[in-house]
Enzyme design. Structure first.
Site, PDB file in Angstrom:
ATOM      1  N   HIS A 154       0.855  -1.367   0.022  1.00 46.85           N
ATOM      2  CA  HIS A 154      -0.028   0.045  -0.177  1.00 46.85           C
ATOM      3  C   HIS A 154       0.766   1.258  -0.099  1.00 46.85           C
ATOM      4  CE1 HIS A 154      -3.749  -2.013   0.759  1.00 46.85           C
ATOM      5  NE2 HIS A 154      -3.070  -2.913   1.413  1.00 46.85           N
ATOM      6  N   ASN A 158     -10.255  -2.656   2.564  1.00 49.76           N
ATOM      7  CA  ASN A 158      -9.979  -2.623   1.224  1.00 49.76           C
ATOM      8  C   ASN A 158     -11.317  -2.564   0.387  1.00 49.76           C
ATOM      9  OD1 ASN A 158      -7.178  -3.227   1.312  1.00 49.76           O
ATOM     10  ND2 ASN A 158      -7.485  -5.588   1.065  1.00 49.76           N
ATOM     11  N   HIS A 179      -3.717   1.269  12.003  1.00 47.45           N
ATOM     12  CA  HIS A 179      -3.604   0.152  12.921  1.00 47.45           C
ATOM     13  C   HIS A 179      -4.860  -0.471  13.176  1.00 47.45           C
ATOM     14  CE1 HIS A 179      -2.030  -2.795  15.660  1.00 47.45           C
ATOM     15  NE2 HIS A 179      -1.652  -2.065  16.460  1.00 47.45           N
TER      16      HIS A 179
HETATM   17 FE1  HDE Z   1      -2.406  -4.553   5.630  1.00 48.31          FE
HETATM   18  N1  HDE Z   1      -0.641  -4.024   6.252  1.00 48.31           N
HETATM   19  N2  HDE Z   1      -1.848  -6.345   6.113  1.00 48.31           N
HETATM   20  N3  HDE Z   1      -4.221  -5.542   4.904  1.00 48.31           N
HETATM   21  N4  HDE Z   1      -3.127  -2.784   5.036  1.00 48.31           N
HETATM   22  C1  HDE Z   1      -0.161  -2.555   5.820  1.00 48.31           C
HETATM   23  O1  HDE Z   1       0.810  -1.280   7.447  1.00 48.31           O
HETATM   24  C2  HDE Z   1      -0.677  -6.688   6.929  1.00 48.31           C
HETATM   25  C3  HDE Z   1      -4.679  -6.844   5.153  1.00 48.31           C
HETATM   26  C4  HDE Z   1      -4.258  -2.503   4.449  1.00 48.31           C
HETATM   27  O2  HDE Z   1      -3.462   3.564   3.981  1.00 48.31           O
HETATM   28  C5  HDE Z   1       1.043  -2.176   6.213  1.00 48.31           C
HETATM   29  O3  HDE Z   1       1.250   0.773   7.677  1.00 48.31           O
HETATM   30  C6  HDE Z   1      -0.727  -8.097   7.343  1.00 48.31           C
HETATM   31  C7  HDE Z   1      -5.783  -7.232   4.775  1.00 48.31           C
HETATM   32  C8  HDE Z   1      -4.262  -1.115   4.176  1.00 48.31           C
HETATM   33  O4  HDE Z   1      -1.558   3.288   5.383  1.00 48.31           O
HETATM   34  C9  HDE Z   1       1.663  -3.577   6.991  1.00 48.31           C
HETATM   35  C10 HDE Z   1      -1.774  -8.805   6.817  1.00 48.31           C
HETATM   36  C11 HDE Z   1      -6.455  -5.764   4.376  1.00 48.31           C
HETATM   37  C12 HDE Z   1      -3.168  -0.862   4.130  1.00 48.31           C
HETATM   38  C13 HDE Z   1       0.223  -4.303   6.762  1.00 48.31           C
HETATM   39  C14 HDE Z   1      -2.534  -7.653   6.076  1.00 48.31           C
HETATM   40  C15 HDE Z   1      -5.456  -4.800   4.674  1.00 48.31           C
HETATM   41  C16 HDE Z   1      -2.161  -1.860   4.714  1.00 48.31           C
HETATM   42  C17 HDE Z   1       2.173  -1.656   5.433  1.00 48.31           C
HETATM   43  C18 HDE Z   1      -2.182 -10.193   7.042  1.00 48.31           C
HETATM   44  C19 HDE Z   1      -7.997  -5.397   4.172  1.00 48.31           C
HETATM   45  C20 HDE Z   1      -2.585   0.642   3.951  1.00 48.31           C
HETATM   46  C21 HDE Z   1       2.269  -0.385   6.005  1.00 48.31           C
HETATM   47  C22 HDE Z   1      -2.896 -10.558   7.970  1.00 48.31           C
HETATM   48  C23 HDE Z   1      -8.818  -5.692   5.151  1.00 48.31           C
HETATM   49  C24 HDE Z   1      -2.912   1.526   5.316  1.00 48.31           C
HETATM   50  C25 HDE Z   1       1.419  -0.222   7.001  1.00 48.31           C
HETATM   51  C26 HDE Z   1      -2.655   3.237   4.792  1.00 48.31           C
HETATM   52  C27 HDE Z   1      -1.084  -1.751   5.222  1.00 48.31           C
HETATM   53  C28 HDE Z   1       0.218  -5.740   7.365  1.00 48.31           C
HETATM   54  C29 HDE Z   1      -3.700  -8.091   5.325  1.00 48.31           C
HETATM   55  C30 HDE Z   1      -5.514  -3.367   4.208  1.00 48.31           C
HETATM   56  C31 HDE Z   1       2.815  -4.102   6.624  1.00 48.31           C
HETATM   57  C32 HDE Z   1       0.463  -8.562   7.892  1.00 48.31           C
HETATM   58  C33 HDE Z   1      -6.683  -8.298   4.945  1.00 48.31           C
HETATM   59  C34 HDE Z   1      -5.472  -0.499   3.645  1.00 48.31           C
HETATM   60  O5  HDE Z   1       1.438  -3.575   8.410  1.00 48.31           O
END
Ligand code: HDE
Length: 686
Positions: free
Chosen positions: A61, A134, A325
């Protein structure tokens, strides 16, 4: 439109220490042609600061755009949750929303085929609540421990860092073909949902099942849905690819301009509520993030609306530094044991620590709660607060402060939902998570014919970019579990034999999933229309069309071969908004070709104008062609049956046919614009 906000006037340039600087153009040197002196503290400070301007981009993202606004509930939800921001109709809570793509780095194009992030920070009176969702309601994997594998596979390949912003490559499809739990999400990713027309025209989903909790500790399962007022609309794939070059900032520009012009995007928040007693009432597991709850089974109840009405002032300070978060929850909202969510609750804080350089990022303006903050966290990089007094608990020297909020009970205190848990310590996926295909089939069954066609084409494109034949074959084999026609269609494009369909469980359809059923409730507001003109244009008609469409809320721009103005049929002039070579039809929702023998002759002789019209046609966009303008369509060699002889409204090509007034043509175009695209038109590019 002047959108750049200048620095405050009459402020003198200073150093970081506040000392006024006399010259920032010439470094201090020994003589006009001599060496630069180390003593020049302003020069050193300026360059040192510059050298440290970049921070790590998000691991996923990375590319996004954000905006501020507010959320207000329609009614109190106190029956289900004690969340203060949902307690009273009309109570406004400020929000910051960031939309993003997942795969590409910060500088990648906006219109790639990808999932879009839809992350909302609610600055509630009881602390910040982040709904980090999402634009698709399911995910690729069921357990967070697979996330690094998934992301490694979808990101650019490690040896050559290709492709940028695309999932059409070997490692992604290798992983997915071996991980059948991704199949449902792949259906969404190959659908037009992955190429939205605008951030303002996307749904958003919390994805996981969360939990509402009342003041007396009663829980209800909840799924969150955002629904855009402008309808759920997409680009077509060919258009998305062209737009990526013509305007890599297509989506962020669209959001920015809408807000600057006062056309504030709006979404309705809805919830699906499931009583705790019904936890096992479904043929899938509520804790499995690869599943939806079909809306026909549990309707989405609208609970409030969100309006985005303010652009950030500084991209870095706000959009880049915002830290979402999933574990930022407020009293009344809690987690479930969804193993994907549980992993996320660890990951986001962890990632911010490195991305934002230490533990004090919640003090950054965009992350700061509006609720008061009192704790014994101290020091660390970038500490902004001068904390007085004691820094431990319990204490008597500090008057026992900050004290436990919960000791006396009362509202506004977070208490974890008391869920009974027992079980063996095991690394095993629940049996209830094992059906990977039924909901992929449900999605397929719910699509209209053109949506299905786009899905097949998308699979063909993506797998066509995969070099490994065994990966292609394995993926087609997986699709045979979803639907025989789908698998056969994809196999055909890849030159593979159609696999035998694999029978699965009986599956119906969920009409709520089709974009056919997610139309705009705001007419043609903010839809962009290009009017092609040249010297000799019938300006009266152009003015009439423009007025009509503008009144309905569309944005109309006049395009000619060059900037300036064109001469009209009555020797009047018409101002040009954009020079044709700087634009492309992919940047508009509809195209009007103006009348006037001389003008049409000039446009028909201009390859850029001919291509403009041809692309709009082949991308299924509404076209209105006044008078002799049809010559341009002939020049573009478009199927004549569509525009000659009748106005052929079914295909969205409107001609004045000698008799219709400019106003009638404009009205017909507005009606066509409400349909967005004409997917049954002959000669389309998918
Ligand atoms: Fe994320 N995801 N994600 N994700 N995600 C990040 O956090 C992560 C997942 C989503 O505009 C990171 O600050 C793991 C699902 C959005 O700043 C990180 C898993 C969904 C955004 C991270 C998921 C998301 C992130 C990268 C598996 C939809 C952007 C930078 C369990 C429901 C937020 C950050 C923004 C961002 C980890 C799966 C949505 C690495 C471990 C499912 C919208 O922390």
């Amino acid at each position: 439109m002047a959108q750049f906000r200048a620095a405050p006037a009459h402020e003198a340039l200073t150093t970081d220490q506040g000392v006024r600087v006399d010259d920032t153009d010439n470094a201090l040197r020994a003589g006009t042609r001599g060496p630069t002196l180390l003593e020049d503290f302003h020069n050193r400070e300026k360059i040192t600061h510059f050298d440290h301007e970049r921070i790590p981009e998000r691991v996923v993202h990375a590319r996004g755009a954000g905006a501020y606004g507010y959320f207000e509930p329609y009614e109190s939800l106190a029956e289900y949750t004690c969340a203060d921001f949902l307690a009273e109709s009309g109570r406004r809570t400020p929000v910051f929303v960031r939309f993003s793509t997942v795969q590409g780095p910060r500088g990648s194009a906006d219109t790639v085929r990808d999932v879009r992030g839809f992350a909302t920070k609610f600055y509630t009176r009881e602390g910040n609540y982040d709904l980090v969702g999402n634009n698709m309601p399911v995910f690729f994997i069921q357990d967070a421990i697979k996330f690094p594998d998934f992301v490694h596979a979808v990101k650019m390949e490690p040896h050559n860092e290709m492709p940028t912003g695309a999932s059409a490559h070997d490692t992604f499809w290798d992983f997915c073909s071996l991980q059948p739990e991704s199949t449902h999400m792949l259906m969404w990713l190959m659908s037009d949902r992955a190429i939205p027309r605008s951030f303002r025209m996307m749904q958003g989903f919390g994805v996981h099942t969360f939990r509402f909790v009342t003041a007396d500790g009663r829980g209800t399962f909840v799924k969150f849905h955002w629904k855009p007022r402008l309808g759920v609309n997409s680009l077509v794939w060919d258009e998305a690819q062209i737009a990526a070059g013509r305007d890599p900032d297509f989506h962020r520009r669209d959001l920015w301009e809408a807000i600057e012009s006062g056309q504030y995007p709006e979404w309705e928040l809805g919830v699906q509520l499931v009583p705790e007693n019904d936890e096992f009432a479904f043929d899938f597991d509520l804790l499995d993030a690869t599943k939806i709850i079909p809306e026909e089974q549990v309707p989405v109840r609208p609970i409030g609306r969100m309006v985005l009405d303010r652009n950030p002032q500084n991209f870095f300070a706000e959009t880049e530094q915002v830290a979402f978060h999933t574990a930022n929850v407020v009293p009344g909202i809690d987690f479930t044991n969804d193993p994907l969510l549980q992993g996320r609750n660890f990951s986001y804080l962890d990632t911010q620590l490195i991305r934002l350089g230490g533990p004090n990022f919640s003090q950054l303006p965009v992350n700061r709660p509006i609720a008061d903050v009192h704790h014994n966290h101290r020091d660390g990089f970038g500490q902004q607060v001068i904390h007085p007094g004691t820094n431990y608990f319990p204490n008597s020297l500090g008057g026992g402060c900050p004290a436990h909020a919960g000791s006396g009970g009362g509202p506004g205190v977070f208490r974890h939902y008391a869920q009974r848990v027992d079980g063996e310590k095991i690394r095993v996926r629940s049996d209830s998570f094992q059906d990977h295909y039924s909901q992929a089939t449900l999605f397929w069954n719910s699509m209209s014919d053109w949506e299905k066609r786009h899905i097949v084409e998308a699979f063909r494109f993506e797998l066509g970019k995969v070099d490994s034949v065994q990966v292609r074959e394995r993926m087609v084999g997986n699709l045979a579990h979803v639907n025989g026609d789908l698998a056969a269609g994809v196999a055909d494009g890849l030159g593979l034999p159609a696999p035998d369909p694999v029978p699965g469980l009986p599956v119906t359809a969920s009409p709520a999933l089709s974009q056919e059923n997610l139309r705009s409730s705001a007419g043609i507001r903010t839809r962009k229309v290009a009017v092609l003109v040249a010297d000799g244009t019938d300006t009266a008609q152009v003015t009439a069309v423009r007025e009509r469409l503008t009144t309905a809320g569309a944005i109309v721009e006049v395009l000619a071969a060059k900037d300036g103005s064109v001469r009209g049929t009555d020797n009047d002039t018409l101002d040009v908004d954009r020079a044709l070579p700087t634009m492309a039809s992919v940047l508009y929702d509809a195209v009007v070709v103006a009348d006037g023998k001389e003008a049409v002759g000039a446009l028909a002789a201009d390859p850029a104008a001919v291509r403009f019209v041809e692309e709009a046609y082949r991308h299924g966009k509404p076209l209105a062609v006044l008078g002799e303008g049809t010559r341009l369509l002939s020049e573009a060699k478009l199927p004549e049956a569509v525009f000659l002889g009748s106005s052929a409204p079914d295909h969205g090509v409107i001609t004045s046919n000698g008799s219709a007034s400019a106003e009638d043509v404009a009205d017909a175009l507005a009606a066509a614009l409400e349909q967005h695209r004409f997917p049954h038109r002959p000669g389309l590019l998918n």
